[in-house]
Motif scaffolding. Structure first.
Motif, mmCIF file in Angstrom:
data_model
loop_
_atom_site.group_PDB
_atom_site.id
_atom_site.type_symbol
_atom_site.label_atom_id
_atom_site.label_comp_id
_atom_site.label_asym_id
_atom_site.label_seq_id
_atom_site.Cartn_x
_atom_site.Cartn_y
_atom_site.Cartn_z
ATOM 1 N N ASP A 215 0.830 -1.199 0.000
ATOM 2 C CA ASP A 215 0.000 0.000 0.000
ATOM 3 C C ASP A 215 0.869 1.256 0.000
ATOM 4 O O ASP A 215 0.597 2.203 -0.744
ATOM 5 C CB ASP A 215 -0.944 0.002 1.209
ATOM 6 N N ARG B 111 2.323 1.739 -3.464
ATOM 7 C CA ARG B 111 1.301 2.252 -4.387
ATOM 8 C C ARG B 111 1.092 3.756 -4.179
ATOM 9 O O ARG B 111 1.050 4.518 -5.137
ATOM 10 C CB ARG B 111 -0.021 1.503 -4.168
ATOM 11 N N ARG B 112 0.999 4.176 -2.900
ATOM 12 C CA ARG B 112 0.789 5.598 -2.618
ATOM 13 C C ARG B 112 1.975 6.449 -3.070
ATOM 14 O O ARG B 112 1.789 7.560 -3.573
ATOM 15 C CB ARG B 112 0.501 5.807 -1.133
ATOM 16 N N VAL C 41 4.062 5.780 -5.600
ATOM 17 C CA VAL C 41 4.010 5.860 -7.062
ATOM 18 C C VAL C 41 2.926 6.841 -7.494
ATOM 19 O O VAL C 41 3.144 7.682 -8.381
ATOM 20 C CB VAL C 41 3.784 4.466 -7.691
ATOM 21 N N GLU C 42 1.759 6.775 -6.861
ATOM 22 C CA GLU C 42 0.671 7.690 -7.205
ATOM 23 C C GLU C 42 1.057 9.139 -6.913
ATOM 24 O O GLU C 42 0.760 10.040 -7.697
ATOM 25 C CB GLU C 42 -0.606 7.308 -6.459
ATOM 26 N N ALA C 43 1.715 9.375 -5.802
ATOM 27 C CA ALA C 43 2.144 10.735 -5.460
ATOM 28 C C ALA C 43 3.184 11.231 -6.453
ATOM 29 O O ALA C 43 3.164 12.404 -6.854
ATOM 30 C CB ALA C 43 2.716 10.765 -4.037
ATOM 31 N N ASP C 44 4.087 10.359 -6.874
ATOM 32 C CA ASP C 44 5.109 10.735 -7.857
ATOM 33 C C ASP C 44 4.459 11.085 -9.190
ATOM 34 O O ASP C 44 4.816 12.080 -9.815
ATOM 35 C CB ASP C 44 6.108 9.582 -8.025
ATOM 36 N N ARG C 45 3.489 10.298 -9.601
ATOM 37 C CA ARG C 45 2.790 10.569 -10.863
ATOM 38 C C ARG C 45 2.016 11.882 -10.781
ATOM 39 O O ARG C 45 1.999 12.654 -11.728
ATOM 40 C CB ARG C 45 1.858 9.423 -11.209
ATOM 41 N N ALA C 46 1.380 12.126 -9.632
ATOM 42 C CA ALA C 46 0.611 13.361 -9.463
ATOM 43 C C ALA C 46 1.533 14.579 -9.471
ATOM 44 O O ALA C 46 1.126 15.669 -9.887
ATOM 45 C CB ALA C 46 -0.186 13.318 -8.156
ATOM 46 N N ALA D 265 7.045 6.541 -13.343
ATOM 47 C CA ALA D 265 7.264 5.439 -12.403
ATOM 48 C C ALA D 265 8.743 5.204 -12.109
ATOM 49 O O ALA D 265 9.098 4.641 -11.092
ATOM 50 C CB ALA D 265 6.629 4.153 -12.934
#
Length: 115
Positions: A94, A97-98, A100-105, A110
């Motif tokens: 988890d 995942r968070r 990676v999502e924060a990096d993308r945002a 990736a």
């Protein structure tokens, strides 16, 4: 003793490779202390100490049959350990995942590069 302290005891007990091997030996069948000791190139006293640590962590059950002491892995405690590891693994996934999502945002990809 709290559940967390008990889990810490289990991890400390399993830190030693011989103890992990002992647990593997008795995972499927009950063995006498002498049979367990015969699997190692250490003194019976050393094996007895390892058995004591594993029993203290509640990873082994002990049954007496006359003068023999028979050991088996404690399935309930092993299940508790597995649940603790599953929880740790799920938390790590988890968190990954968070991140990676924060990096993308934030505009990265990736691999940590910039778009």
């Amino acid at each position: 003793m709290t559940a967390e302290e008990a889990t810490d005891d289990v991890f400390r007990a399993l830190a030693d490779p011989r103890r992990r091997q002992i647990l593997r030996l008795v995972a499927q069948e009950e063995l006498a202390a002498g049979e367990i000791a015969g699997a190692f190139d250490v003194t019976r006293t050393a094996v007895s100490q390892h058995l004591s640590v594993l029993r203290s962590a509640d990873l082994l059950t002990e049954r007496r049959d006359g003068t023999r002491r028979l050991y088996r892995a404690n399935p309930d405690r092993i299940a508790d350990l597995r649940a603790a590891l599953d929880e740790l693994w799920a938390s790590s996934l988890d968190l990954g995942r968070r991140l990676v999502e924060a990096d993308r945002a934030a505009g990265g990809d990736a691999q940590g590069g910039v778009r």
